[in-house]
Design a protein around this motif. Structure first.
Motif, PDB file in Angstrom:
ATOM      1  N   ARG A   1       4.126   2.157   3.405  1.00  0.00           N
ATOM      2  CA  ARG A   1       3.207   2.036   2.274  1.00  0.00           C
ATOM      3  C   ARG A   1       2.470   3.344   2.025  1.00  0.00           C
ATOM      4  O   ARG A   1       2.340   3.793   0.885  1.00  0.00           O
ATOM      5  N   ALA A   2       2.006   3.989   3.080  1.00  0.00           N
ATOM      6  CA  ALA A   2       1.292   5.261   2.925  1.00  0.00           C
ATOM      7  C   ALA A   2       2.214   6.344   2.379  1.00  0.00           C
ATOM      8  O   ALA A   2       1.804   7.149   1.531  1.00  0.00           O
TER       9      ALA A   2
ATOM     10  N   TYR B   1      -0.793   0.257  -3.336  1.00  0.00           N
ATOM     11  CA  TYR B   1      -2.026   0.235  -2.553  1.00  0.00           C
ATOM     12  C   TYR B   1      -2.651  -1.157  -2.534  1.00  0.00           C
ATOM     13  O   TYR B   1      -3.123  -1.629  -1.499  1.00  0.00           O
ATOM     14  N   ASN B   2      -2.649  -1.844  -3.670  1.00  0.00           N
ATOM     15  CA  ASN B   2      -3.296  -3.150  -3.773  1.00  0.00           C
ATOM     16  C   ASN B   2      -2.420  -4.314  -3.342  1.00  0.00           C
ATOM     17  O   ASN B   2      -2.900  -5.438  -3.233  1.00  0.00           O
TER      18      ASN B   2
ATOM     19  N   ILE C   1       2.783   5.620  -1.385  1.00  0.00           N
ATOM     20  CA  ILE C   1       1.578   5.934  -2.155  1.00  0.00           C
ATOM     21  C   ILE C   1       1.456   7.444  -2.339  1.00  0.00           C
ATOM     22  O   ILE C   1       1.199   7.926  -3.443  1.00  0.00           O
TER      23      ILE C   1
ATOM     24  N   LEU D   1      -1.075   2.853  -7.343  1.00  0.00           N
ATOM     25  CA  LEU D   1      -2.185   1.906  -7.273  1.00  0.00           C
ATOM     26  C   LEU D   1      -1.685   0.488  -6.976  1.00  0.00           C
ATOM     27  O   LEU D   1      -2.305  -0.248  -6.212  1.00  0.00           O
TER      28      LEU D   1
ATOM     29  N   THR E   1       2.676  -0.271   7.306  1.00  0.00           N
ATOM     30  CA  THR E   1       1.646   0.588   6.727  1.00  0.00           C
ATOM     31  C   THR E   1       2.123   2.025   6.551  1.00  0.00           C
ATOM     32  O   THR E   1       1.705   2.695   5.611  1.00  0.00           O
TER      33      THR E   1
END
Length: 68
Positions: free
Chosen positions: A11-12, A56-57, A15, A53, A8
């Motif tokens: 990923r953060a 995120y998905n 993003i 996006l 995570t």
């Protein structure tokens, strides 16, 4: 596809990086009104925003959600 659910913090970071750089390119390209290079910068910025996006998905793909 558990990679994006387990990492995570990566990923953060991705993003945030894609969002900030994409928004900066869109604004910078917008200031170059009437020049083709400004349009190119805005298109690259929109691609980066869509990439943010997509990242995120990514963890929510292929789940057992309600069938629509």
């Amino acid at each position: 596809m558990n990679y994006w659910k387990e990492h995570t913090s990566l990923r953060a970071f991705l993003i945030a990086l894609f969002f900030v750089s994409g928004l900066a390119l869109v604004i910078w390209g917008w200031t170059m009104t009437g020049r083709l290079s400004g349009l190119g910068l805005m298109i690259v910025g929109v691609i980066l925003l869509l990439s943010a996006l997509m990242v995120y998905n990514k963890p929510f793909e292929g789940g057992k959600g309600p069938g629509l």
